[in-house]
Write a protein that holds these residues in place. Structure first.
Motif, PDB file in Angstrom:
ATOM      1  N   GLY A  20       0.748  -1.246   0.000  1.00  0.00           N
ATOM      2  CA  GLY A  20       0.000   0.000   0.000  1.00  0.00           C
ATOM      3  C   GLY A  20       0.778   1.296   0.000  1.00  0.00           C
ATOM      4  N   GLU A  24       4.574   1.695   4.760  1.00  0.00           N
ATOM      5  CA  GLU A  24       3.713   0.665   5.345  1.00  0.00           C
ATOM      6  C   GLU A  24       4.516  -0.373   6.120  1.00  0.00           C
ATOM      7  OE1 GLU A  24      -0.226  -1.389   3.705  1.00  0.00           O
ATOM      8  OE2 GLU A  24       1.555  -1.974   2.602  1.00  0.00           O
ATOM      9  N   SER A  40      -3.899   0.056 -10.239  1.00  0.00           N
ATOM     10  CA  SER A  40      -5.304   0.242  -9.879  1.00  0.00           C
ATOM     11  C   SER A  40      -6.141   0.587 -11.109  1.00  0.00           C
ATOM     12  CB  SER A  40      -5.428   1.350  -8.836  1.00  0.00           C
ATOM     13  OG  SER A  40      -6.765   1.475  -8.422  1.00  0.00           O
TER      14      SER A  40
END
Length: 198
Positions: A20, A24, A40
């Motif tokens: 992500g 992270e 995405s």
């Protein structure tokens, strides 16, 4: 009995670390945090929404819980079910949270999770939580894998099957390939491994 479903973003070489963002999980010098971002698209988003809108409770490791705890209470518009879901957290150090409902598990984690699976309720969903997943595999507690397999290799990082697994057969129950080349696939347990000759 409740199913245990592992949800993961995974590279072709099995890495699940820090999909992500760069901050992270940089442990071990991992330099590719945020590796899912360029892929995405609307097809992936629709597949995620379909899964996220099903009834569920969460099972999370300590690190994933600490990442999610300050974020999701303020983003219910993205994932309405996450805040009311019971969050079972495997941790020997955490005992409380303002993000409720949360239940903290310590000691014999595998036995406690097995007992939760036997209780009535929605399926248990695991996101991230790489160390916890190794415990689930070791104790044969995983019923399904919902994977988003990305068309890249990372060469290093925490892997989904880091410590090996108990041999088991799986069947594909649904799947789609996104325009960016992500294979989104659901594998469910299908009994023991069978052998033969070809």
């Amino acid at each position: 009995m409740r199913k245990m479903i592992v949800y993961e973003h995974i590279s072709l070489d099995g890495v699940i670390q820090a999909p992500g963002g760069p901050q992270e999980d940089p442990s071990g010098g991992f330099a590719f945090g945020g590796w899912t971002a360029p892929y995405s698209d609307a097809v992936l988003d629709a597949a995620l929404q379909k899964q996220m809108n099903r009834p569920f409770d969460l099972l999370l490791g300590r690190k994933t819980f600490k990442i999610w705890e300050p974020y999701w209470p303020h983003h219910a518009d993205i994932w309405p079910g996450v805040n009311p879901a019971t969050k079972y957290v495997a941790s020997n150090t955490l005992t409380s949270s303002e993000w409720q409902p949360s239940v903290f598990l310590n000691g014999d984690i595998a036995e406690k999770i097995a007992a939760i699976k036997r209780q009535p309720g929605p399926d248990l969903v695991v996101w991230g939580s790489g160390n916890l997943i190794q415990t689930l595999f070791k104790h044969d507690l995983v019923d399904a894998l919902w994977l988003m397999i990305y068309p890249l290799t990372l060469g290093a990082g925490k892997r989904l099957f880091a410590d090996g697994v108990i041999p088991a057969a799986f069947k594909v129950t649904e799947g789609v390939v996104t325009p960016g080349g992500i294979i989104v696939v659901n594998y469910e347990r299908a009994g023991a491994v069978t052998t033969g000759s070809v």
